[in-house]
Each structure stands twice: as C-alpha cells, then as structure tokens.
Design a protein around this motif. Structure first.
Motif, short mmCIF file in Angstrom:
data_model
loop_
_atom_site.label_atom_id
_atom_site.label_comp_id
_atom_site.label_asym_id
_atom_site.label_seq_id
_atom_site.Cartn_x
_atom_site.Cartn_y
_atom_site.Cartn_z
N THR A 171 -0.90 -0.21 14.79
CA THR A 171 -2.01 0.86 14.27
C THR A 171 -1.40 2.23 15.05
OG1 THR A 171 -3.32 0.78 16.43
CG2 THR A 171 -3.85 -0.69 14.49
N ASN A 172 -1.58 3.28 14.31
CA ASN A 172 -1.69 4.90 14.68
C ASN A 172 -2.88 5.22 15.24
OD1 ASN A 172 -1.48 7.43 14.94
ND2 ASN A 172 -0.03 7.64 13.48
N GLU A 173 -3.11 5.00 16.62
CA GLU A 173 -4.44 5.16 17.22
C GLU A 173 -5.05 6.71 16.92
OE1 GLU A 173 -6.36 2.83 18.60
OE2 GLU A 173 -4.87 1.37 18.44
N GLU A 174 -4.26 7.59 17.04
CA GLU A 174 -4.81 8.85 16.72
C GLU A 174 -5.21 9.11 15.52
OE1 GLU A 174 -5.22 11.43 18.93
OE2 GLU A 174 -4.81 9.88 20.55
N ALA A 175 -4.39 8.68 14.53
CA ALA A 175 -4.72 8.78 13.07
C ALA A 175 -6.15 7.94 12.90
CB ALA A 175 -3.78 8.32 12.23
N ASN A 176 -6.22 6.71 13.36
CA ASN A 176 -7.52 5.83 13.01
C ASN A 176 -8.75 6.75 13.95
OD1 ASN A 176 -6.42 3.90 11.28
ND2 ASN A 176 -5.62 2.97 13.37
N LYS A 177 -8.34 7.30 14.97
CA LYS A 177 -9.67 7.77 15.92
C LYS A 177 -10.28 8.84 15.09
CE LYS A 177 -8.60 7.55 20.05
NZ LYS A 177 -7.73 8.15 21.42
N ALA A 178 -9.41 9.71 14.40
CA ALA A 178 -9.88 10.68 13.73
C ALA A 178 -10.31 10.60 12.36
CB ALA A 178 -8.99 11.98 13.84
N LYS A 179 -10.56 9.33 12.05
CA LYS A 179 -10.48 9.17 10.30
C LYS A 179 -11.86 8.71 10.06
CE LYS A 179 -7.67 6.91 6.92
NZ LYS A 179 -6.67 6.07 6.71
N GLY A 180 -12.56 9.49 9.21
CA GLY A 180 -13.74 9.41 8.71
C GLY A 180 -15.17 9.56 9.28
N MET A 181 -16.00 8.93 8.72
CA MET A 181 -17.53 9.14 8.97
C MET A 181 -17.63 7.99 10.28
SD MET A 181 -20.87 7.91 7.01
CE MET A 181 -20.65 8.99 5.88
N ARG A 197 0.86 -1.01 -0.02
CA ARG A 197 0.06 -0.06 -0.11
C ARG A 197 0.83 1.25 0.09
NH1 ARG A 197 -3.21 -0.16 5.08
NH2 ARG A 197 -0.92 -0.86 5.92
N THR A 198 0.11 2.32 -0.05
CA THR A 198 0.73 3.58 0.24
C THR A 198 1.71 3.77 1.15
OG1 THR A 198 -1.04 5.12 0.88
CG2 THR A 198 -0.64 4.70 -1.55
N VAL A 199 2.53 4.71 1.52
CA VAL A 199 3.21 5.11 2.81
C VAL A 199 2.33 5.59 3.81
CG1 VAL A 199 4.93 6.38 3.80
CG2 VAL A 199 5.50 5.43 1.67
N LYS A 200 1.13 6.43 3.41
CA LYS A 200 0.09 7.01 4.22
C LYS A 200 -0.70 6.01 4.88
CE LYS A 200 -3.37 10.51 4.56
NZ LYS A 200 -3.95 11.42 3.70
#
Length: 228
Positions: A123-133, A43-46
């Motif tokens: 996982t990056n918890e902060e990135a996942n927590k704020a991600k999407g609907m 996948r992508t780096v992001k």
C-alpha cells in the motif's frame, strides 16, 4: 457419435474453465507456494499505485489497445491469476485471456474482498490515509438524517451505471425527505474496508441511524422505494 460427445465435452470444459474463480485465501496460498504463477492487476495505474497485491504486474483493462498488445509478453505456459477492484473487470479480462490461450484464474471479489479478509497488500499509506470520507463523517450523516440511502458504486461498474439514473430519480423525488449519498469506492477505500463492502453496487437504507435494508447488485426503483 463418440467424437461429437467428446467435442461437446471439451467445449463445456473450456467454457467452465473460462469462468474459473479462486478465493483470495487459495490464491495467496498458491502464490506463496508456486513462484511460476503470474499475477495480473487489471485496474488503472492510479488504483494500482495506491495499493496492490505483492508482485502483481499492472495492465489496465480499460486501455484495450495497450492491454492486448502488452499481455502478449505474458507466458502462456504459466498460470495467470487476475484481479481488479470488485471482480467485474477481471472477469472480462479472464475471458479474453482464456480465449487467447492463457490458463487463467480470476480472484473472487477482487481487491475489495481480499482487503476485507485482511490479506496482505502493498500500500501507499499516504495516499490511503487521505482518501475519501471518514467513518466519523459517514456516521454523522446517519445521525443527522431520518432516512438515508447510501449507494456504493464505481465509475467503471456496468450495473452501477445502470443504477445511477434510478438513484438520481429517487434523490429528486424524495428531496427533503431522504438523504441520498453516493460513495465512489475508488475514492473512499478506507471507508469501504471499514464497512465490509466487498461488491458493487451496494445499497444501504438507514432509518434513525439504524440499517434497515441492504442490497448487492442492480435493483429496480420500485424495490428501493418500498424500503424508504
């Protein structure tokens, strides 16, 4: 004649091997028991930085020049397990890597299926927590519209791209009658996991808040319209 038959058998074997799939559960078992396995996230780096399988190295399949140059650092004498988000990119990468002489196993369903089966992730918890609907926002859409068509997709997914103009046509044709919602799984990872989405494209039709139809993979416009 025997040589011809043997050659054909070897070709068939190589073709079959190029298509090898392995379940997430089996992959996890193998990774736990065999430290020689190389694990590749294409996948992508992001995407990788948001969440990935433990000990996976990341080489973006989309960046073909870098991909082909970087995979030469991998050991052809060790098995190579490959995954992406839903299986599309890893299947293409697995074929390429097999052609290059690697022993490749493609993890079925990618990280979407892996996560839906509650297998471990870094996982990056902060990135996942704020991600999407959120699931509440999703539910509100269903409750506030009589008929809803949901399209789970990704920008890199070929059948999703093929389906996109069809979804756009339906959105225009049924404007005011059908609520069409496009949800990018890369931007809505938590919602995707909550709803058990393991492949894309995935289409849902809801009427009065109740799911009346679902489809995994490309489908023609007439088929979708029959469900609305």
């Amino acid at each position: 004649m025997k040589k011809i038959i043997l050659a054909l058998a070897l070709l068939a074997s190589n073709y079959s091997f190029a298509q090898t799939k392995i379940s997430g559960e089996k992959a996890l078992e193998d990774l736990s028991n065999n430290k020689n396995i190389q694990l590749l996230d294409v996948r992508t780096v992001k995407e990788y930085e948001t969440k990935h399988l433990k000990d996976a190295i990341n080489i973006d399949w989309k960046d073909q020049a870098n991909f082909e140059a970087t995979v030469t650092n991998l050991d052809k004498n060790k098995p190579l397990y490959v995954y992406c988000l839903g299986g599309g990119r890893s299947a293409a990468a697995a074929k390429k890597l097999t052609d290059l002489g690697y022993t490749v196993f493609d993890i079925d369903g990618g990280i979407m299926k892996w996560e839906s089966n509650n297998l471990p992730l870094v996982t990056n918890e902060e990135a996942n927590k704020a991600k999407g609907m959120t699931i509440q926002e999703y539910t509100n859409i269903l409750q506030n519209n009589d008929i809803v068509l949901i399209d789970f997709h990704a920008t890199w997914c070929p059948p999703c791209k093929k389906l996109a103009p069809i979804i756009e046509n339906i959105s225009k044709k049924y404007d005011g009658k059908v609520k069409v919602v496009k949800i990018d799984v890369d931007q809505n990872s938590q919602l995707t996991k909550s709803l058990g989405i393991t492949s894309i494209p995935t289409l849902f039709v809801y009427k009065k808040g109740k799911k009346t139809w679902s489809q995994n993979n490309f489908v023609k416009q007439k088929t979708i319209e029959k469900q609305l």
